[in-house]
Scaffold this motif. Structure first.
Motif, PDB file in Angstrom:
ATOM      1  N   ASP A 200      10.329 -11.773   9.583  1.00 46.76           N
ATOM      2  CA  ASP A 200      10.895 -13.129   9.555  1.00 46.76           C
ATOM      3  C   ASP A 200      11.116 -13.517   8.075  1.00 46.76           C
ATOM      4  O   ASP A 200      10.195 -14.011   7.424  1.00 46.76           O
ATOM      5  CB  ASP A 200       9.901 -14.096  10.228  1.00 46.76           C
ATOM      6  N   TRP A 201      12.335 -13.256   7.584  1.00 43.57           N
ATOM      7  CA  TRP A 201      12.600 -13.482   6.156  1.00 43.57           C
ATOM      8  C   TRP A 201      12.531 -14.959   5.784  1.00 43.57           C
ATOM      9  O   TRP A 201      12.402 -15.313   4.622  1.00 43.57           O
ATOM     10  CB  TRP A 201      13.956 -12.884   5.751  1.00 43.57           C
ATOM     11  N   GLU A 202      12.620 -15.870   6.778  1.00 46.03           N
ATOM     12  CA  GLU A 202      12.571 -17.311   6.495  1.00 46.03           C
ATOM     13  C   GLU A 202      11.131 -17.844   6.465  1.00 46.03           C
ATOM     14  O   GLU A 202      10.914 -19.007   6.131  1.00 46.03           O
ATOM     15  CB  GLU A 202      13.319 -18.103   7.600  1.00 46.03           C
ATOM     16  N   ALA A 203      10.174 -17.036   6.831  1.00 43.94           N
ATOM     17  CA  ALA A 203       8.788 -17.524   6.958  1.00 43.94           C
ATOM     18  C   ALA A 203       8.237 -17.976   5.604  1.00 43.94           C
ATOM     19  O   ALA A 203       8.552 -17.394   4.567  1.00 43.94           O
ATOM     20  CB  ALA A 203       7.908 -16.416   7.524  1.00 43.94           C
ATOM     21  N   ASP A 204       7.391 -19.006   5.665  1.00 50.73           N
ATOM     22  CA  ASP A 204       6.779 -19.527   4.453  1.00 50.73           C
ATOM     23  C   ASP A 204       5.423 -18.828   4.272  1.00 50.73           C
ATOM     24  O   ASP A 204       4.403 -19.290   4.769  1.00 50.73           O
ATOM     25  CB  ASP A 204       6.607 -21.045   4.648  1.00 50.73           C
ATOM     26  N   ILE A 205       5.451 -17.688   3.572  1.00 49.08           N
ATOM     27  CA  ILE A 205       4.228 -16.892   3.384  1.00 49.08           C
ATOM     28  C   ILE A 205       3.707 -17.143   1.972  1.00 49.08           C
ATOM     29  O   ILE A 205       4.438 -16.972   0.991  1.00 49.08           O
ATOM     30  CB  ILE A 205       4.532 -15.375   3.596  1.00 49.08           C
ATOM     31  N   GLU A 206       2.432 -17.567   1.873  1.00 52.49           N
ATOM     32  CA  GLU A 206       1.873 -17.907   0.551  1.00 52.49           C
ATOM     33  C   GLU A 206       1.530 -16.681  -0.289  1.00 52.49           C
ATOM     34  O   GLU A 206       1.685 -16.669  -1.496  1.00 52.49           O
ATOM     35  CB  GLU A 206       0.580 -18.712   0.738  1.00 52.49           C
ATOM     36  N   ASN A 207       1.023 -15.647   0.387  1.00 51.71           N
ATOM     37  CA  ASN A 207       0.600 -14.439  -0.345  1.00 51.71           C
ATOM     38  C   ASN A 207       1.809 -13.526  -0.538  1.00 51.71           C
ATOM     39  O   ASN A 207       2.069 -12.637   0.273  1.00 51.71           O
ATOM     40  CB  ASN A 207      -0.508 -13.729   0.429  1.00 51.71           C
ATOM     41  N   THR A 208       2.521 -13.774  -1.639  1.00 50.39           N
ATOM     42  CA  THR A 208       3.811 -13.088  -1.847  1.00 50.39           C
ATOM     43  C   THR A 208       3.660 -11.732  -2.548  1.00 50.39           C
ATOM     44  O   THR A 208       4.594 -10.950  -2.563  1.00 50.39           O
ATOM     45  CB  THR A 208       4.741 -13.973  -2.705  1.00 50.39           C
ATOM     46  N   THR A 209       2.489 -11.473  -3.141  1.00 50.10           N
ATOM     47  CA  THR A 209       2.349 -10.207  -3.887  1.00 50.10           C
ATOM     48  C   THR A 209       1.977  -9.067  -2.954  1.00 50.10           C
ATOM     49  O   THR A 209       1.084  -9.203  -2.101  1.00 50.10           O
ATOM     50  CB  THR A 209       1.258 -10.339  -4.976  1.00 50.10           C
ATOM     51  N   ALA A 210       2.684  -7.950  -3.119  1.00 47.83           N
ATOM     52  CA  ALA A 210       2.369  -6.739  -2.359  1.00 47.83           C
ATOM     53  C   ALA A 210       2.320  -5.571  -3.333  1.00 47.83           C
ATOM     54  O   ALA A 210       2.997  -5.586  -4.365  1.00 47.83           O
ATOM     55  CB  ALA A 210       3.433  -6.503  -1.295  1.00 47.83           C
ATOM     56  N   VAL A 211       1.501  -4.580  -3.014  1.00 50.51           N
ATOM     57  CA  VAL A 211       1.409  -3.384  -3.856  1.00 50.51           C
ATOM     58  C   VAL A 211       1.620  -2.162  -2.963  1.00 50.51           C
ATOM     59  O   VAL A 211       0.941  -2.026  -1.931  1.00 50.51           O
ATOM     60  CB  VAL A 211       0.026  -3.274  -4.547  1.00 50.51           C
ATOM     61  N   GLU A 212       2.573  -1.326  -3.344  1.00 54.81           N
ATOM     62  CA  GLU A 212       2.871  -0.145  -2.526  1.00 54.81           C
ATOM     63  C   GLU A 212       2.772   1.118  -3.372  1.00 54.81           C
ATOM     64  O   GLU A 212       2.856   1.075  -4.591  1.00 54.81           O
ATOM     65  CB  GLU A 212       4.288  -0.245  -1.935  1.00 54.81           C
ATOM     66  N   TRP A 213       2.625   2.227  -2.661  1.00 53.28           N
ATOM     67  CA  TRP A 213       2.618   3.536  -3.300  1.00 53.28           C
ATOM     68  C   TRP A 213       3.687   4.398  -2.644  1.00 53.28           C
ATOM     69  O   TRP A 213       3.860   4.349  -1.413  1.00 53.28           O
ATOM     70  CB  TRP A 213       1.246   4.209  -3.147  1.00 53.28           C
ATOM     71  N   GLN A 214       4.386   5.182  -3.452  1.00 51.40           N
ATOM     72  CA  GLN A 214       5.413   6.092  -2.955  1.00 51.40           C
ATOM     73  C   GLN A 214       4.760   7.441  -2.628  1.00 51.40           C
ATOM     74  O   GLN A 214       3.994   7.977  -3.431  1.00 51.40           O
ATOM     75  CB  GLN A 214       6.480   6.258  -4.054  1.00 51.40           C
ATOM     76  N   HIS A 215       5.042   7.979  -1.443  1.00 51.37           N
ATOM     77  CA  HIS A 215       4.539   9.319  -1.090  1.00 51.37           C
ATOM     78  C   HIS A 215       5.682  10.128  -0.518  1.00 51.37           C
ATOM     79  O   HIS A 215       6.227   9.776   0.537  1.00 51.37           O
ATOM     80  CB  HIS A 215       3.427   9.210  -0.040  1.00 51.37           C
ATOM     81  N   GLY A 216       6.034  11.221  -1.196  1.00 52.49           N
ATOM     82  CA  GLY A 216       7.107  12.083  -0.706  1.00 52.49           C
ATOM     83  C   GLY A 216       6.660  12.863   0.529  1.00 52.49           C
ATOM     84  O   GLY A 216       5.459  12.975   0.822  1.00 52.49           O
ATOM     85  N   LEU A 217       7.638  13.410   1.232  1.00 55.24           N
ATOM     86  CA  LEU A 217       7.339  14.142   2.464  1.00 55.24           C
ATOM     87  C   LEU A 217       6.442  15.355   2.198  1.00 55.24           C
ATOM     88  O   LEU A 217       5.528  15.658   2.981  1.00 55.24           O
ATOM     89  CB  LEU A 217       8.668  14.575   3.106  1.00 55.24           C
ATOM     90  N   GLY A 218       6.688  16.044   1.074  1.00 56.12           N
ATOM     91  CA  GLY A 218       5.862  17.206   0.725  1.00 56.12           C
ATOM     92  C   GLY A 218       4.408  16.803   0.536  1.00 56.12           C
ATOM     93  O   GLY A 218       3.482  17.533   0.945  1.00 56.12           O
TER      94      GLY A 218
END
Ligand SMILES: C[S@@+](CC[C@H](N)C(=O)[O-])C[C@H]1O[C@@H](n2cnc3c(N)ncnc32)[C@H](O)[C@@H]1O
Length: 277
Positions: A200-218
């Motif tokens: 829901d791109w319109e949602a009012d979410i307070e915790n806006t920070t996210a941290v991700e890691w990239q993992h290749g298929l190999g």
């Protein structure tokens, strides 16, 4: 001397947990998750995982990163004896409510995946995880060791996941023009701000920070093999479980595709592996 003002991996997981707690409270009200349809008896699983994993009836099944339990409870409807795990307290508590409401038999455990061996006993014939899970995990070697620890001898690990090639793209147009947003080989944590949520791109979410890691298929396959599992297949598909780019169109089967048949790249992959011990 390490700089102790820099955030640690534990800080990043805590940042993500706060965001996921808020998302787990909001997501059950979204059209994206369509809880009403599930309560009316529909499965939230796709034909892909249902067909590739096959019959789960009466099998103990461990679902890792189960969010608020819809897929876990759908596996229960398919006959499995299910346990769902998620680090979000709100997610697990909603999952338990849905299990009560549907009178489906299910266990839910609130735990960081990496701590699961301290929180849960037992062996499972099936370990399952799907769609939007790996990017939240800093270390896949340890992830695969957790899977191997819970997989019964002869048991099956199955995952269906968003493909790591598609997630490196900042844009992809219907004529195949693409912009790379980050490296396929990125090793560092990627911290970013996001308004709303994929559900829901319109949602009012307070915790806006996210941290991700990239993992290749190999990296995924090597982690599972290094944990002692025998890889049975790795499949790649030219469709996505969500509208990853504006140029994508939704098919009648619910998958999103780039319309030009000559310009296809993978957006989904599945892996099956066995504990051959
Ligand atoms: C995109 S959701 C999984 C989606 C699932 N396929 C669905 O649509 O319901 C990712 C889940 O991973 C969980 N998660 C992220 N990091 C985790 C961790 N370290 N341990 C356990 N759960 C984690 C989040 O709380 C969230 O529920």
């Amino acid at each position: 001397m390490p700089d102790d003002t820099l955030p640690t991996t534990a800080d990043f997981l805590q940042t993500n947990r706060k965001r996921w707690d808020e998302l787990a409270e909001h997501h059950p009200d979204t059209e994206f998750y369509d809880v009403e349809r599930f309560l009316d008896g529909a499965t939230t699983l796709r034909p892909l995982e249902l067909e590739e994993l096959g019959d789960v009836s009466e099998k103990p099944l461990l679902h890792l990163q189960c969010h608020f339990g819809l897929d876990t409870l759908s596996w229960a409807r398919a006959g499995a004896d299910v346990t769902g795990v998620d680090f979000s307290e709100a997610g697990v508590s909603m999952a338990r409510e849905l299990a009560d409401e549907t009178e489906l038999d299910a266990e839910f455990v609130q735990a960081n995946l990496y701590d699961l061996p301290d929180e849960l006993d037992g062996e499972f014939d099936v370990v399952y995880t799907s769609y939007g899970v790996l990017a939240w995990l800093p270390d896949l070697t340890e992830w695969a060791e957790v899977i191997a620890e819970f997989l019964a001898p002869g048991g099956t690990f199955y995952m269906a996941e968003i493909h790591p090639l598609g997630t490196t793209l900042a844009d992809l147009q219907s004529d195949g023009a693409a912009e790379i947003g980050h490296s396929y080989f990125e090793d560092d944590a990627m911290r970013y701000e996001v308004e709303g949520t994929y559900a829901d791109w319109e949602a009012d979410i307070e915790n806006t920070t996210a941290v991700e890691w990239q993992h290749g298929l190999g990296e995924v396959v090597t982690a599972l093999a290094s944990a002692g599992l025998t890889i049975e297949f790795v499949h790649e598909f030219p469709f996505s479980c969500y509208q990853q780019f504006p140029a994508m169109e939704e098919g009648e089967d619910g998958w999103w595709r780039v319309p030009d048949a000559e310009k296809q790249v993978p957006f989904t992959f599945s892996v099956q592996a066995r504990n051959a011990k």
